[in-house]
Design a protein around this motif. Structure first.
Motif, PDB file in Angstrom:
ATOM      1  N   GLN A   1       0.804  -1.222   0.000  1.00  0.00           N
ATOM      2  CA  GLN A   1       0.000   0.000   0.000  1.00  0.00           C
ATOM      3  C   GLN A   1       0.844   1.283   0.000  1.00  0.00           C
ATOM      4  OE1 GLN A   1      -3.207  -0.539  -0.605  1.00  0.00           O
ATOM      5  NE2 GLN A   1      -2.560  -2.688  -0.555  1.00  0.00           N
ATOM      6  N   VAL A   2       2.101   1.169  -0.344  1.00  0.00           N
ATOM      7  CA  VAL A   2       2.986   2.332  -0.433  1.00  0.00           C
ATOM      8  C   VAL A   2       3.427   2.507  -1.880  1.00  0.00           C
ATOM      9  CG1 VAL A   2       5.182   3.328   0.298  1.00  0.00           C
ATOM     10  CG2 VAL A   2       3.758   2.101   1.947  1.00  0.00           C
ATOM     11  N   TYR A   3       3.369   3.737  -2.379  1.00  0.00           N
ATOM     12  CA  TYR A   3       3.780   4.023  -3.751  1.00  0.00           C
ATOM     13  C   TYR A   3       5.270   4.359  -3.814  1.00  0.00           C
ATOM     14  CZ  TYR A   3      -0.980   4.210  -5.612  1.00  0.00           C
ATOM     15  OH  TYR A   3      -2.247   3.883  -6.025  1.00  0.00           O
ATOM     16  N   SER A   4       5.872   3.919  -4.885  1.00  0.00           N
ATOM     17  CA  SER A   4       7.239   4.330  -5.198  1.00  0.00           C
ATOM     18  C   SER A   4       7.232   5.773  -5.686  1.00  0.00           C
ATOM     19  CB  SER A   4       7.817   3.436  -6.297  1.00  0.00           C
ATOM     20  OG  SER A   4       7.192   3.741  -7.549  1.00  0.00           O
ATOM     21  N   PRO A   5       8.401   6.414  -5.806  1.00  0.00           N
ATOM     22  CA  PRO A   5       8.453   7.670  -6.557  1.00  0.00           C
ATOM     23  C   PRO A   5       7.931   7.436  -7.974  1.00  0.00           C
ATOM     24  CG  PRO A   5      10.528   7.236  -5.434  1.00  0.00           C
ATOM     25  CD  PRO A   5       9.722   5.992  -5.310  1.00  0.00           C
ATOM     26  N   ALA A   6       7.384   8.442  -8.563  1.00  0.00           N
ATOM     27  CA  ALA A   6       6.898   8.331  -9.940  1.00  0.00           C
ATOM     28  C   ALA A   6       8.050   8.529 -10.915  1.00  0.00           C
ATOM     29  CB  ALA A   6       5.805   9.350 -10.210  1.00  0.00           C
ATOM     30  N   GLY A   7       8.027   7.778 -11.990  1.00  0.00           N
ATOM     31  CA  GLY A   7       9.004   7.936 -13.056  1.00  0.00           C
ATOM     32  C   GLY A   7       8.334   8.350 -14.344  1.00  0.00           C
ATOM     33  N   ARG A   8       9.124   8.910 -15.241  1.00  0.00           N
ATOM     34  CA  ARG A   8       8.621   9.288 -16.558  1.00  0.00           C
ATOM     35  C   ARG A   8       9.495   8.632 -17.611  1.00  0.00           C
ATOM     36  NH1 ARG A   8       8.851  15.202 -19.414  1.00  0.00           N
ATOM     37  NH2 ARG A   8      11.041  14.603 -19.444  1.00  0.00           N
ATOM     38  N   SER A   9       8.872   8.065 -18.614  1.00  0.00           N
ATOM     39  CA  SER A   9       9.618   7.455 -19.703  1.00  0.00           C
ATOM     40  C   SER A   9       9.007   7.886 -21.028  1.00  0.00           C
ATOM     41  CB  SER A   9       9.610   5.917 -19.575  1.00  0.00           C
ATOM     42  OG  SER A   9      10.574   5.333 -20.420  1.00  0.00           O
ATOM     43  N   LYS A  10       9.627   7.453 -22.123  1.00  0.00           N
ATOM     44  CA  LYS A  10       9.137   7.857 -23.434  1.00  0.00           C
ATOM     45  C   LYS A  10       9.393   6.745 -24.434  1.00  0.00           C
ATOM     46  CE  LYS A  10       9.246  11.658 -26.790  1.00  0.00           C
ATOM     47  NZ  LYS A  10       9.909  12.900 -27.231  1.00  0.00           N
ATOM     48  N   THR A  11       8.396   6.448 -25.238  1.00  0.00           N
ATOM     49  CA  THR A  11       8.564   5.474 -26.304  1.00  0.00           C
ATOM     50  C   THR A  11       9.269   6.114 -27.497  1.00  0.00           C
ATOM     51  OG1 THR A  11       6.330   6.014 -27.045  1.00  0.00           O
ATOM     52  CG2 THR A  11       6.584   4.035 -25.671  1.00  0.00           C
ATOM     53  N   LEU A  12       9.831   5.281 -28.354  1.00  0.00           N
ATOM     54  CA  LEU A  12      10.545   5.765 -29.527  1.00  0.00           C
ATOM     55  C   LEU A  12       9.571   6.017 -30.681  1.00  0.00           C
ATOM     56  CD1 LEU A  12      13.678   3.431 -29.563  1.00  0.00           C
ATOM     57  CD2 LEU A  12      13.321   5.584 -28.336  1.00  0.00           C
ATOM     58  N   PRO A  13       9.953   6.866 -31.625  1.00  0.00           N
ATOM     59  CA  PRO A  13       9.129   7.035 -32.823  1.00  0.00           C
ATOM     60  C   PRO A  13       9.017   5.721 -33.601  1.00  0.00           C
ATOM     61  CG  PRO A  13      10.781   8.772 -32.642  1.00  0.00           C
ATOM     62  CD  PRO A  13      11.135   7.740 -31.626  1.00  0.00           C
TER      63      PRO A  13
ATOM     64  N   PHE B   1      24.314 -11.027 -23.462  1.00  0.00           N
ATOM     65  CA  PHE B   1      24.603 -10.365 -24.735  1.00  0.00           C
ATOM     66  C   PHE B   1      24.104  -8.928 -24.625  1.00  0.00           C
ATOM     67  CE2 PHE B   1      24.452 -14.815 -25.945  1.00  0.00           C
ATOM     68  CZ  PHE B   1      25.528 -14.939 -26.807  1.00  0.00           C
ATOM     69  N   THR B   2      25.038  -7.999 -24.503  1.00  0.00           N
ATOM     70  CA  THR B   2      24.640  -6.596 -24.370  1.00  0.00           C
ATOM     71  C   THR B   2      24.612  -5.874 -25.710  1.00  0.00           C
ATOM     72  OG1 THR B   2      26.911  -5.852 -23.945  1.00  0.00           O
ATOM     73  CG2 THR B   2      25.575  -6.476 -22.025  1.00  0.00           C
ATOM     74  N   TYR B   3      25.117  -6.481 -26.794  1.00  0.00           N
ATOM     75  CA  TYR B   3      25.014  -5.793 -28.085  1.00  0.00           C
ATOM     76  C   TYR B   3      23.605  -5.964 -28.623  1.00  0.00           C
ATOM     77  CZ  TYR B   3      26.157 -10.271 -30.527  1.00  0.00           C
ATOM     78  OH  TYR B   3      26.174 -11.570 -31.001  1.00  0.00           O
ATOM     79  N   ARG B   4      23.043  -4.832 -29.082  1.00  0.00           N
ATOM     80  CA  ARG B   4      21.656  -4.787 -29.507  1.00  0.00           C
ATOM     81  C   ARG B   4      21.439  -3.487 -30.274  1.00  0.00           C
ATOM     82  NH1 ARG B   4      22.585  -3.191 -24.359  1.00  0.00           N
ATOM     83  NH2 ARG B   4      21.231  -1.654 -23.346  1.00  0.00           N
ATOM     84  N   SER B   5      20.297  -3.342 -30.903  1.00  0.00           N
ATOM     85  CA  SER B   5      20.032  -2.133 -31.682  1.00  0.00           C
ATOM     86  C   SER B   5      18.693  -1.538 -31.295  1.00  0.00           C
ATOM     87  CB  SER B   5      20.056  -2.437 -33.182  1.00  0.00           C
ATOM     88  OG  SER B   5      19.031  -3.358 -33.523  1.00  0.00           O
ATOM     89  N   LEU B   6      18.579  -0.219 -31.470  1.00  0.00           N
ATOM     90  CA  LEU B   6      17.336   0.504 -31.219  1.00  0.00           C
ATOM     91  C   LEU B   6      17.062   1.401 -32.419  1.00  0.00           C
ATOM     92  CD1 LEU B   6      18.985   0.365 -28.252  1.00  0.00           C
ATOM     93  CD2 LEU B   6      16.835   1.385 -27.505  1.00  0.00           C
ATOM     94  N   ARG B   7      15.789   1.483 -32.809  1.00  0.00           N
ATOM     95  CA  ARG B   7      15.394   2.259 -33.983  1.00  0.00           C
ATOM     96  C   ARG B   7      14.538   3.443 -33.543  1.00  0.00           C
ATOM     97  NH1 ARG B   7      15.349   1.221 -39.761  1.00  0.00           N
ATOM     98  NH2 ARG B   7      14.538   3.145 -40.660  1.00  0.00           N
ATOM     99  N   PHE B   8      15.026   4.658 -33.774  1.00  0.00           N
ATOM    100  CA  PHE B   8      14.311   5.887 -33.458  1.00  0.00           C
ATOM    101  C   PHE B   8      13.584   6.352 -34.711  1.00  0.00           C
ATOM    102  CE2 PHE B   8      17.629   5.391 -30.408  1.00  0.00           C
ATOM    103  CZ  PHE B   8      17.285   6.081 -29.262  1.00  0.00           C
ATOM    104  N   GLY B   9      12.509   5.663 -35.065  1.00  0.00           N
ATOM    105  CA  GLY B   9      11.778   5.982 -36.273  1.00  0.00           C
ATOM    106  C   GLY B   9      12.688   5.900 -37.489  1.00  0.00           C
ATOM    107  N   ASP B  10      12.550   6.872 -38.398  1.00  0.00           N
ATOM    108  CA  ASP B  10      13.418   6.925 -39.571  1.00  0.00           C
ATOM    109  C   ASP B  10      14.592   7.877 -39.373  1.00  0.00           C
ATOM    110  OD1 ASP B  10      11.760   5.154 -40.785  1.00  0.00           O
ATOM    111  OD2 ASP B  10      10.878   6.567 -42.206  1.00  0.00           O
ATOM    112  N   MET B  11      14.760   8.380 -38.141  1.00  0.00           N
ATOM    113  CA  MET B  11      15.823   9.348 -37.907  1.00  0.00           C
ATOM    114  C   MET B  11      17.149   8.691 -37.548  1.00  0.00           C
ATOM    115  SD  MET B  11      16.502  12.538 -38.036  1.00  0.00           S
ATOM    116  CE  MET B  11      14.842  13.202 -38.092  1.00  0.00           C
ATOM    117  N   LEU B  12      17.120   7.660 -36.698  1.00  0.00           N
ATOM    118  CA  LEU B  12      18.358   7.062 -36.193  1.00  0.00           C
ATOM    119  C   LEU B  12      18.171   5.578 -35.955  1.00  0.00           C
ATOM    120  CD1 LEU B  12      21.231   7.179 -34.793  1.00  0.00           C
ATOM    121  CD2 LEU B  12      19.986   7.696 -32.672  1.00  0.00           C
ATOM    122  N   GLU B  13      19.107   4.794 -36.443  1.00  0.00           N
ATOM    123  CA  GLU B  13      19.218   3.392 -36.036  1.00  0.00           C
ATOM    124  C   GLU B  13      20.534   3.256 -35.277  1.00  0.00           C
ATOM    125  OE1 GLU B  13      18.552  -1.160 -37.599  1.00  0.00           O
ATOM    126  OE2 GLU B  13      18.327   0.521 -38.990  1.00  0.00           O
ATOM    127  N   LEU B  14      20.441   2.870 -34.019  1.00  0.00           N
ATOM    128  CA  LEU B  14      21.589   2.871 -33.110  1.00  0.00           C
ATOM    129  C   LEU B  14      21.999   1.440 -32.784  1.00  0.00           C
ATOM    130  CD1 LEU B  14      23.553   4.458 -31.298  1.00  0.00           C
ATOM    131  CD2 LEU B  14      21.764   4.492 -29.543  1.00  0.00           C
TER     132      LEU B  14
END
Length: 511
Positions: A111-123, A291-304
């Motif tokens: 019955q106790v809340y953690s601090p609130a966090g904010r996140s964001k999804t990728l394009p 395995f820490t190598y991986r990729s993330l796609r930020f819409g059509d702007m960036l593939e990391l």
């Protein structure tokens, strides 16, 4: 009636908790999110062991509003957590959310809340929204305060990319290190000055999450890479012993102990870093466990593409003693590898086939050469693996949109990437994040050798747009269709909080 100490503590632990103090007590390391995708992210928290009550359920709430009105998702957490995970929990929300949106989240336990966090999804694919990334690296806890994180928490960012050395494998035991920053010392459970088991690594991750780091991790999704100090300094893979190599470690002549220690380092990283990195707890080979190598796609702007430059690399080319300021022809040996054949093929295919506006390569260590009067400064970087670096550059010879993001050197820099780094046919840029707190070259060389200054480094390495070996802080990378902009901010690490002075060191814009 008098209660025993054990009974009294048990009674107190069973009482309802409320308020901010209760939240801090139950969630001492706060909350975090990591590895965002177009439809979700990984959400993380840790329950204090003294407040853990199995089978008490842990709940997760998610909303589009900071006041959680209304709650979009409310669900009990199905992920197992307890002593086996050091009471950490990770929840993968992939597939449930909308692209390019902010979301707020919080956990509820007893019955106790953690601090609130904010996140964001990728394009999503097809979206070409500008991207704004925070860049950090090398945050040795004992070498300064995290005022940079206090500032970073207030930035408007899509995500924070941590380029490695998320922890350092040692503590500031007064027997070994002089305390320069009050309150930044702690002891490891083993009593050793460096991590020798899983409990030690877990303690390091807990200690590093001070309030300013917690604030930054609650404010933005983190994308975390692996470098050497998550395990051991200047580590590599030694095929002759089928074990990690660690030239400075007290276990360096005990391959079985190093292999087991690397497995424990992997486990602690996976417990405390919210990510989609593959982890197999039953694996006995460290290279197959995580395995820490991986990729993330930020819409059509960036593939990391995020690489692992430690787990599969060959030993140092001219022996473990010759890692800095040395001439070493073996560094160009075609048989040497930084990434290993499987990861190298994955990287080349990803970079060559990407249709994003910018092709991103995350490298924990410096990609470009760094020389002093013809002598290689650091063979622990890509300079010790020059043939493989040339392969990557050759594979992108007809492109002009490579962005290499690096760390490790405790410096900030921007440099032009071209075949042979001869200034012809520029294919992209390297941007390095400064160390958050770890000693920069001016600090390091000032105790042993004269620090000649940033301008001398630039003159000796003409492919560098600029070099700064005097700042601690963070960087910001902004990407649009028209340009890439890189800004470096120095933050005074001697001040513990938002009052730490922040100043813009350099801005570089490239098209």
């Amino acid at each position: 009636m008098r209660l025993s100490r054990r009974a009294l503590l048990g009674t107190l632990a069973a009482l309802p908790l409320a308020g901010q103090n209760a939240s801090t007590a139950i969630f001492p390391q706060g909350v975090a999110s990591g590895d965002p995708s177009e439809s979700g992210m990984v959400l993380w928290t840790r329950i204090a062991p003294e407040h853990y009550r199995a089978p008490e359920p842990l709940w997760l709430e998610l909303s589009e509003s900071p006041d959680f009105a209304p709650v979009l998702h409310q669900t009990p957490v199905s992920a197992a957590f307890g002593p086996e995970t050091d009471f950490t929990v990770q929840v993968d929300f992939s597939g449930l959310l909308q692209p390019a949106q902010h979301y707020y989240y919080r956990f509820r336990y007893r019955q106790v809340y953690s601090p609130a966090g904010r996140s964001k999804t990728l394009p999503a694919p097809g979206m070409k929204q500008p991207i704004r990334l925070g860049l950090v690296s090398c945050q040795e806890y004992t070498s300064g305060y995290y005022g940079a994180y206090a500032h970073l928490a207030l930035e408007n960012l899509d995500a924070v990319l941590h380029l490695g050395d998320f922890i350092y494998e040692y503590s500031a035991d007064p027997r070994f290190r002089r305390e320069r920053f009050p309150g930044r010392t702690f002891r490891l459970p083993s009593g050793s000055y460096l991590a020798v088991n899983l409990a030690d690594f877990r303690q390091l991750y807990r200690a590093y999450r001070d309030p300013h780091m917690q604030a930054a991790m609650a404010a933005h999704p983190f994308i975390v890479m692996w470098d050497d100090h998550e395990f051991a300094n200047d580590t590599y893979w030694d095929p002759s012993r089928n074990a990690p190599g660690a030239p400075d470690h007290p276990f360096r002549h005990a391959p079985d102990r190093l292999r087991r220690l690397r497995l424990e380092a992997n486990q602690a990283w996976r417990e405390y870093v919210p990510s989609h990195a593959y982890f197999d707890p039953s694996a006995q080979d460290p290279r197959e466990q995580l395995f820490t190598y991986r990729s993330l796609r930020f819409g059509d702007m960036l593939e990391l593409s995020l690489t692992d430059t430690r787990s599969f690399r060959s030993p140092h080319p001219c022996g473990p003693e010759q890692r800095t300021f040395t001439s070493c022809p073996a560094s160009s040996d075609p048989g040497r590898t930084m990434l290993g054949p499987i990861q190298l093929e994955w990287l080349l295919v990803g970079l060559q086939t990407s249709t994003a506006r910018w092709r991103g390569l995350g490298s924990a260590v410096m990609f470009s050469p760094l020389t002093a009067l013809g002598t290689t400064v650091n063979l622990d970087s890509w300079d010790g693996f020059a043939h493989e670096r040339d392969q990557i550059i050759a594979a992108l010879a007809d492109q002009q949109n490579l962005i290499v993001l690096s760390g490790d050197l405790h410096s900030a820099l921007a440099g032009r990437i071209s075949p042979g780094f001869a200034g012809q046919a520029i294919i992209g840029m390297e941007f390095m994040a400064p160390s958050l707190t770890s000693p920069n070259p001016r600090d390091t060389f000032g105790t042993r050798l004269p620090w000649l200054g940033n301008r001398v480094v630039e003159l000796l390495n003409p492919w560098l747009e600029f070099f700064d070996g005097e700042a601690n802080g963070y960087a910001i990378l902004e990407l649009s269709e028209e340009q890439a902009s890189y800004e470096v901010y120095a933050v005074d690490k001697s001040v513990n909080g938002i009052a730490a002075e922040k100043r813009l060191v350099r801005q570089v814009v490239t098209q």
